[in-house]
Structure formats: structure tokens, C-alpha cells
Design a protein around this motif. Structure first.
Motif, PDB file in Angstrom:
ATOM      1  N   ILE A  99       5.491  54.299 -15.655  1.00 48.12           N
ATOM      2  CA  ILE A  99       4.646  53.107 -15.640  1.00 48.12           C
ATOM      3  C   ILE A  99       5.014  52.242 -16.844  1.00 48.12           C
ATOM      4  O   ILE A  99       5.271  52.757 -17.931  1.00 48.12           O
ATOM      5  N   VAL A 100       5.073  50.950 -16.625  1.00 49.14           N
ATOM      6  CA  VAL A 100       5.258  50.025 -17.733  1.00 49.14           C
ATOM      7  C   VAL A 100       3.864  49.528 -18.104  1.00 49.14           C
ATOM      8  O   VAL A 100       3.166  48.928 -17.278  1.00 49.14           O
ATOM      9  N   ASP A 101       3.458  49.837 -19.339  1.00 49.10           N
ATOM     10  CA  ASP A 101       2.113  49.468 -19.785  1.00 49.10           C
ATOM     11  C   ASP A 101       2.166  48.107 -20.471  1.00 49.10           C
ATOM     12  O   ASP A 101       2.697  47.972 -21.564  1.00 49.10           O
ATOM     13  N   GLY A 102       1.606  47.115 -19.803  1.00 49.65           N
ATOM     14  CA  GLY A 102       1.602  45.769 -20.378  1.00 49.65           C
ATOM     15  C   GLY A 102       0.191  45.304 -20.677  1.00 49.65           C
ATOM     16  O   GLY A 102      -0.082  44.107 -20.702  1.00 49.65           O
ATOM     17  N   GLY A 103      -0.735  46.253 -20.866  1.00 52.36           N
ATOM     18  CA  GLY A 103      -2.115  45.876 -21.175  1.00 52.36           C
ATOM     19  C   GLY A 103      -2.892  45.461 -19.934  1.00 52.36           C
ATOM     20  O   GLY A 103      -2.455  45.692 -18.804  1.00 52.36           O
ATOM     21  N   GLU A 104      -4.049  44.877 -20.178  1.00 48.46           N
ATOM     22  CA  GLU A 104      -4.933  44.509 -19.070  1.00 48.46           C
ATOM     23  C   GLU A 104      -4.384  43.289 -18.321  1.00 48.46           C
ATOM     24  O   GLU A 104      -3.817  42.389 -18.937  1.00 48.46           O
ATOM     25  N   VAL A 105      -4.561  43.281 -16.996  1.00 52.86           N
ATOM     26  CA  VAL A 105      -4.056  42.142 -16.219  1.00 52.86           C
ATOM     27  C   VAL A 105      -4.940  40.912 -16.436  1.00 52.86           C
ATOM     28  O   VAL A 105      -6.025  41.002 -17.011  1.00 52.86           O
ATOM     29  N   ASP A 106      -4.478  39.799 -15.917  1.00 46.12           N
ATOM     30  CA  ASP A 106      -5.151  38.537 -16.180  1.00 46.12           C
ATOM     31  C   ASP A 106      -6.217  38.201 -15.118  1.00 46.12           C
ATOM     32  O   ASP A 106      -7.386  37.992 -15.438  1.00 46.12           O
ATOM     33  N   ILE A 107      -5.834  38.248 -13.852  1.00 44.38           N
ATOM     34  CA  ILE A 107      -6.743  37.778 -12.786  1.00 44.38           C
ATOM     35  C   ILE A 107      -7.696  38.881 -12.316  1.00 44.38           C
ATOM     36  O   ILE A 107      -8.893  38.651 -12.171  1.00 44.38           O
ATOM     37  N   GLY A 108      -7.170  40.068 -12.057  1.00 50.37           N
ATOM     38  CA  GLY A 108      -8.033  41.195 -11.716  1.00 50.37           C
ATOM     39  C   GLY A 108      -8.252  41.430 -10.229  1.00 50.37           C
ATOM     40  O   GLY A 108      -8.843  42.436  -9.843  1.00 50.37           O
ATOM     41  N   LEU A 109      -7.813  40.519  -9.386  1.00 54.30           N
ATOM     42  CA  LEU A 109      -7.910  40.659  -7.924  1.00 54.30           C
ATOM     43  C   LEU A 109      -6.534  40.403  -7.322  1.00 54.30           C
ATOM     44  O   LEU A 109      -5.780  39.582  -7.839  1.00 54.30           O
ATOM     45  N   GLU A 110      -6.237  41.037  -6.188  1.00 52.10           N
ATOM     46  CA  GLU A 110      -4.932  40.879  -5.570  1.00 52.10           C
ATOM     47  C   GLU A 110      -4.680  39.455  -5.066  1.00 52.10           C
ATOM     48  O   GLU A 110      -5.600  38.675  -4.849  1.00 52.10           O
ATOM     49  N   SER A 111      -3.393  39.186  -4.816  1.00 50.17           N
ATOM     50  CA  SER A 111      -2.953  37.848  -4.413  1.00 50.17           C
ATOM     51  C   SER A 111      -3.539  37.401  -3.075  1.00 50.17           C
ATOM     52  O   SER A 111      -3.933  38.209  -2.236  1.00 50.17           O
ATOM     53  N   THR A 112      -3.568  36.093  -2.882  1.00 47.11           N
ATOM     54  CA  THR A 112      -3.885  35.482  -1.595  1.00 47.11           C
ATOM     55  C   THR A 112      -2.697  35.752  -0.661  1.00 47.11           C
ATOM     56  O   THR A 112      -1.555  35.546  -1.060  1.00 47.11           O
ATOM     57  N   VAL A 113      -2.964  36.238   0.562  1.00 48.77           N
ATOM     58  CA  VAL A 113      -1.878  36.465   1.527  1.00 48.77           C
ATOM     59  C   VAL A 113      -1.985  35.424   2.640  1.00 48.77           C
ATOM     60  O   VAL A 113      -3.038  35.283   3.266  1.00 48.77           O
ATOM     61  N   VAL A 114      -0.905  34.689   2.865  1.00 51.87           N
ATOM     62  CA  VAL A 114      -0.900  33.636   3.891  1.00 51.87           C
ATOM     63  C   VAL A 114       0.258  33.849   4.857  1.00 51.87           C
ATOM     64  O   VAL A 114       1.413  33.982   4.446  1.00 51.87           O
TER      65      VAL A 114
END
Ligand code: TXA
Ligand code: MG
Length: 352
Positions: free
Chosen positions: A174-189
Motif C-alpha cells: 500500500i502507498v500511504d499518502g495520508g487521508e483522502v480529500d473528497i471521501g466519496l467515490e467518483s461520479t460514474v457516467v
């Protein structure tokens, strides 16, 4: 799993940044499984064109084989190698939202294996904005299939600890880059039809999309519906985002939600159930003696997005039988996506 892996953790700090990301990218290139941060949630990556590597993703997550993966690229050009064509509208969306939290479903070329797409003729592609993710993909030299890095059915991971909690011993690194920014998965279209269809809501909203390309349809709902026969986005039919605790969502205007949550809590106390809460900042003072985590301010749903999965996991670990979620935050913009996830996680929804 037949073989326990020794999961390596690569901390990315400024000093050893390039070296560590390069090392992780070599594991990916050689067919291993590497979890990494994106701006939305942590992903579990494998070479999208390597069937055996992709099969390991399904095994590590316990994911149903008919639920296709999102392929991550580091440029628009590398996306062109994977799809038959890019429509005018798809191209406008790429230019407007890539890199970023938007996934586009397009017709795939034959080089994309069946395992990656769950046997579909289409492939979902996104170019993430997180720098570590982009560098990892670029150094690996391959498109990277990556679902959220959680055990299937659990809340998506927003920290490296969440990933290790679910997948330690099942993945190579795992690459640990700290906490993510948005917190929810991407919009799928889905952009295979003339009028694109939103298959999963996310930070990029319907309004954002329509401002660029005109009419867009909604092709998801907020329930889990295993009974329905044709599900356009296969992932949406499974139970999702659920902690072990029972989740009760109370949604409506703030005053009404507050008084109903008080009633529910009193009732649970009487029965001796251990209840924790996810509360808006405005509600926190009303429950001084309850274990709770903040969803942020009710008029700032981007805070709820960042706190939701985190809070569900925390309360689960704290051994709660019941989690009561304060659904009085705004439902527009990313708030709509937050409600989509929390309704799917909920065992009971109370509208007041
Ligand atoms: O933000 C995200 O999208 C994260 C990060 C890691 O990039 N990834 C993620 O992947 O959420 P996953 O596998 O948890 O969700 C992928 C969703 C599922 O609902 C799946 O069914 C849908 O995308 N999907 C993938 N390929 C598809 C396709 N060809 N047609 C329709 N839906 C597809
Ligand atoms: Mg997922």
C-alpha cells in the motif's frame, strides 16, 4: 485466500517520494496488488490488462466477478488505447473534469480483458487527480484497474489504516499518502448513448455535467435492489458501504431530526443497546453524553462526504450495536451523493 501475503507499506513523504512510488509501481507492473490514495477514496490497483493480476483483486476483496472495475489512466491519450472511440460529449467531459472524480463508461477495445469489465462490452475509465496516483500509474506504464480498497460490502477506505484493516495480508503493498480529500467515490457516467446517463452520483453533480454537455439522465436510485433484472451499473445491486452495526438514518429538517433522534436514543437506551451517532455540528450539543462523530456543518455537505465512511468505520470499531445518522445536512451538490451512500448503508430510513 490460500496464501498470506506480507503487505509492504510505502510511506510517501517529501524525501523518499519518487523512490517509493517507483518501487510500488514495479510491483504493479509485475502483476502484484498495490493499494494507493486517490482524491476520492483509496483504490486497490492491478495491471488492468493482466488477467491474472485482475483476478487477484476480486479474490482479495471478496468481490462478485460480475462487478466490473474502473480503469485508471494518467492521460487522455492512454485512455484512447482502451476504447473504440470517444464521443464529442465524452471528450468535452474529459477536458472539463480530468484529472478528477469523474469516471466515463465507453465501448472497450479487445485488449481490455473480460475479467476487468465483468464481461461487458464497455469499460469504465477515470484519470484521478491525486499526484501519487498519477505518478504511480505513469511509472508503472500500464492502465491500472482499481476498485475501492475495502472488503466487498464495507465502507470505502479514506485512510491507509482503513485499507490495512480490511486487506492486510491479502495485498502486496500500500502507498500511504495520508487521508483522502473528497471521501466519496467518483461520479460514474455512461457516455455510450447520445444522452449520457449517471450510474453513480459523486462530487461532479448532474448540474456540473449539464453545464458542459446539456441533458444528462439519472440511471441510479438510492436503494439496493437485488430483485431488479437489468442493472446498468452492476455494482449498484449489491449491499454497499455497510458497517457491522445496524444503521438508522433520520432525514429531514434539522429540528424534526433532532427530536426524533432523541426519541430513538431514549428507546434504545431502555433496551440496553449500545448506540453511537454521526451528527452534524449543529446537533452535537444536544447529545453531550453519547459517543458520536461529526459529519460537519449541515450547510456544508462536502464535510459530510469526507466524514461519512470514516465515522461509520470508527463507530463500528467502537463496538456499537446501532449507529444513528443525522440526515439534516444539505441534499444538493455532493450532498446528493452522500445521501445516496448513507441510504444504501442504512438498515432503516426514517423521514421526518
Ligand atoms: O472514486 C472511485 O471511483 C474509486 C477510486 C479508487 O477511483 N473507485 C471505485 O471503484 O469506487 P468501485 O469498483 O468500488 O466502483 C466502480 C463502480 C461500480 O459501481 C461498477 O459497477 C461501476 O463502477 N462500473 C465499472 N465498470 C462499469 C461498466 N463497464 N459499466 C457500468 N458500470 C461500471
Ligand atoms: Mg467500491
Amino acid at each position: 485466500m490460500n496464501m498470506k501475503k506480507d503487505t509492504r507499506v510505502f510511506y510517501v513523504d517529501d524525501k523518499a517520494r519518487e523512490e517509493r512510488i517507483k518501487e510500488a509501481s514495479r510491483i504493479l507492473k509485475e502483476g502484484g496488488l498495490v493499494a494507493f490514495p486517490t482524491e476520492t477514496v483509496y483504490g486497490l490497483g492491478a495491471d488492468a490488462l493482466n488477467e491474472r493480476a485482475v483476478m487477484q483483486i476480486f479474490e482479495a476483496k471478496g468481490r462478485p466477478a460480475d462487478n466490473p472495475l474502473i480503469v485508471h489512466v494518467h492521460s487522455k491519450e492512454s485512455c484512447l488505447k482502451l476504447v473504440k472511440s470517444v464521443s464529442e460529449k465524452a471528450s468535452v467531459l474529459m477536458d472539463s473534469f480530468w484529472p478528477g472524480p469523474l469516471t466515463l463508461v465507453m465501448e472497450r477495445k479487445d485488449i481490455v480483458p473480460d475479467v476487468t469489465t465483468g464481461g461487458l462490452d464497455t469499460v469504465a475509465i477515470r484519470m484521478p487527480e491525486n499526484r501519487i496516483a498519477l505518478e504511480l500509474i505513469e511509472y508503472s506504464g500500464v492502465p491500472v484497474a482499481a476498485p475501492s480498497a475495502n472488503l466487498s460490502g464495507r465502507p470505502s477506505p479514506t485512510t491507509a489504516d482503513h485499507v490495512l484493516h480490511d486487506l492486510s495480508g491479502r495485498i502486496d503493498a500500500i502507498v500511504d499518502g495520508g487521508e483522502v480529500d473528497i471521501g466519496l467515490e467518483s461520479t460514474v457516467v455512461d457516455v455510450t448513448s447520445n444522452i449520457p446517463v449517471i450510474l453513480r452520483p459523486g462530487k461532479v453533480s448532474k448540474e456540473d455535467l449539464e453545464a458542459c454537455i446539456g441533458e444528462v439522465k439519472v440511471g441510479y436510485d438510492d436503494k439496493t435492489h437485488p430483485e431488479s433484472e437489468t442493472v446498468r451499473s452492476p455494482g449498484m445491486k449489491y449491499t454497499h458501504y455497510s458497517p457491522d452495526s445496524t444503521v438508522i438514518l433520520v432525514e429531514g429538517e434539522h429540528g424534526n431530526v433532532l427530536s426524533r433522534m432523541k426519541e430513538i436514543l431514549a428507546d434504545l437506551k431502555q433496551r440496553g443497546a449500545k448506540a453511537g451517532m454521526l451528527l452534524t455540528e449543529e446537533s452535537i450539543p444536544a447529545f453531550p453524553s453519547v459517543i458520536s462523530h461529526s459529519l460537519g456543518r449541515k450547510d456544508m455537505p462536502e464535510q459530510a462526504a469526507r466524514n461519512l465512511f470514516f465515522g461509520l468505520r470508527r463507530l463500528d470499531e467502537e463496538g456499537m450495536d446501532i449507529i444513528i445518522v443525522d440526515g439534516s445536512f444539505r441534499q444538493d451538490g455532493i450532498g446528493m451523493a452522500v445521501f445516496n451512500r448513507v441510504r444504501k448503508a442504512a438498515d432503516m430510513i426514517i423521514k421526518v
